[in-house]
Enzyme design. Structure first.
Site, mmCIF file in Angstrom:
data_model
loop_
_atom_site.group_PDB
_atom_site.id
_atom_site.type_symbol
_atom_site.label_atom_id
_atom_site.label_comp_id
_atom_site.label_asym_id
_atom_site.label_seq_id
_atom_site.Cartn_x
_atom_site.Cartn_y
_atom_site.Cartn_z
ATOM 1 N N LYS A 128 0.837 -1.208 0.000
ATOM 2 C CA LYS A 128 0.000 0.000 0.000
ATOM 3 C C LYS A 128 0.868 1.251 0.000
ATOM 4 O O LYS A 128 0.643 2.174 -0.785
ATOM 5 C CB LYS A 128 -0.943 0.011 1.215
ATOM 6 C CG LYS A 128 -1.910 -1.169 1.257
ATOM 7 C CD LYS A 128 -2.897 -1.069 2.408
ATOM 8 C CE LYS A 128 -2.320 -1.218 3.795
ATOM 9 N NZ LYS A 128 -1.842 -2.586 4.123
ATOM 10 N N ARG B 162 -10.302 0.056 7.507
ATOM 11 C CA ARG B 162 -9.917 -1.315 7.839
ATOM 12 C C ARG B 162 -11.069 -2.096 8.451
ATOM 13 O O ARG B 162 -10.906 -3.266 8.768
ATOM 14 C CB ARG B 162 -8.763 -1.287 8.848
ATOM 15 C CG ARG B 162 -7.370 -1.343 8.218
ATOM 16 C CD ARG B 162 -6.355 -1.199 9.342
ATOM 17 N NE ARG B 162 -5.101 -1.840 9.083
ATOM 18 C CZ ARG B 162 -4.034 -1.241 8.566
ATOM 19 N NH1 ARG B 162 -4.096 0.012 8.175
ATOM 20 N NH2 ARG B 162 -2.901 -1.907 8.427
ATOM 21 N N ARG C 205 11.408 -6.351 5.640
ATOM 22 C CA ARG C 205 11.230 -4.957 6.063
ATOM 23 C C ARG C 205 11.680 -4.774 7.508
ATOM 24 O O ARG C 205 12.207 -3.724 7.882
ATOM 25 C CB ARG C 205 9.756 -4.557 5.901
ATOM 26 C CG ARG C 205 9.492 -3.095 6.181
ATOM 27 C CD ARG C 205 8.099 -2.676 5.762
ATOM 28 N NE ARG C 205 7.091 -3.073 6.741
ATOM 29 C CZ ARG C 205 5.782 -2.870 6.584
ATOM 30 N NH1 ARG C 205 5.320 -2.318 5.476
ATOM 31 N NH2 ARG C 205 4.934 -3.235 7.512
ATOM 32 N N ARG D 91 10.615 -1.880 12.174
ATOM 33 C CA ARG D 91 9.313 -1.564 12.764
ATOM 34 C C ARG D 91 8.965 -2.580 13.846
ATOM 35 O O ARG D 91 9.093 -3.776 13.645
ATOM 36 C CB ARG D 91 8.245 -1.587 11.669
ATOM 37 C CG ARG D 91 7.715 -0.198 11.351
ATOM 38 C CD ARG D 91 6.787 -0.241 10.187
ATOM 39 N NE ARG D 91 5.551 -0.961 10.492
ATOM 40 C CZ ARG D 91 4.510 -0.979 9.684
ATOM 41 N NH1 ARG D 91 4.565 -0.324 8.532
ATOM 42 N NH2 ARG D 91 3.421 -1.642 10.016
ATOM 43 N N ARG E 282 -1.528 -9.828 12.828
ATOM 44 C CA ARG E 282 -2.031 -8.828 11.870
ATOM 45 C C ARG E 282 -2.743 -9.509 10.705
ATOM 46 O O ARG E 282 -3.755 -9.007 10.223
ATOM 47 C CB ARG E 282 -0.882 -7.939 11.391
ATOM 48 C CG ARG E 282 -0.437 -6.939 12.472
ATOM 49 C CD ARG E 282 0.986 -6.460 12.283
ATOM 50 N NE ARG E 282 1.179 -5.720 11.061
ATOM 51 C CZ ARG E 282 2.365 -5.563 10.471
ATOM 52 N NH1 ARG E 282 3.443 -6.121 11.004
ATOM 53 N NH2 ARG E 282 2.472 -4.856 9.382
#
Ligand code: ATP
Ligand code: MG
Length: 190
Positions: free
Chosen positions: A14, A89, A128, A134, A145
């Site tokens: 996204k 969401r 990532r 993160r 998630r």
């Protein structure tokens, strides 16, 4: 106003595709994840609340999220249009977004759905984690998630279908970033 909603699971790209569309079409960019991470970094009250949910892979409650979204959107009043990245969401968020835009004489525009297999998503997010560090990109939180996405967010796909604004792009058909960007832009320009 030419609004775009970019929709997909964690790691579906996204943010990556939003950046491309922002520079090509001169749109504003609202990433709710970035807004929340900014609040956490600033140490605000909102950031403290958000951190608890994000670190557990859960969604921030709808009422709070909807207020944040409206305030962020109103800051973009000079834009040609906005990309919504990471919002809505839940069905409640989608209904609220539609109502907020209607109140302002705007509409949702086009919804772009990114469909990527879960094993590819997991590999990207773990990668990532190494690059960006993160806090929510660890295997255990990523699994939560995905579960939250499948239970609370994925049903929105049919909601957008009913609204008649959903366009689906599958990783299998556009496996490189450039191919995906081209497919999305061709669809938006058609
Ligand atoms: P991507 O990798 O595709 O950019 P992502 O799902 O990994 O997306 P963000 O969109 O940055 O990540 O969201 C990170 C976290 O912020 C979510 O897991 C959730 O806790 C919180 N969050 C972001 N947007 C919302 C929202 N609209 N409603 C509730 N919580 C949200
Ligand atoms: Mg993101």
């Amino acid at each position: 106003m030419k609004n775009i909603i970019i929709f997909g699971a964690p790691g579906s790209g996204k943010g990556t595709y939003s950046a491309e569309l922002v520079s090509k079409y001169g749109l504003g960019h609202i990433s709710t994840g970035d807004v929340l991470r900014g609040e956490i970094k600033a140490g605000s009250e909102l950031g403290k609340i958000a951190k608890g949910y994000i670190d557990n892979g859960q969604l921030i409650p709808d009422a709070l999220m909807i207020d944040i979204l409206a305030a962020t959107y109103d800051k973009c009043s000079g834009c040609q249009g906005v990309i919504f990245d990471g919002f809505p969401r839940t069905i409640a968020q989608a209904e609220a977004l539609k109502a907020m835009l209607t109140e302002r004489g705007h509409d949702m525009g086009v919804m772009i759905e990114l469909v990527v297999p879960e094993d590819v998503l997991m590999a990207r997010l773990l990668n990532r984690a190494v690059e960006q560090g993160r806090a929510d990109d660890n295997e255990e939180t990523i699994k939560k998630r995905f579960e939250v996405y499948n239970n609370q967010t994925a049903p929105l796909s049919a909601w957008f279908e009913k609204e008649g604004i959903r366009r689906v792009f599958r990783w299998e058909e556009h496996p490189s970033k450039d191919e995906m960007v081209k497919a999305i832009c061709d669809s938006l320009d058609a």
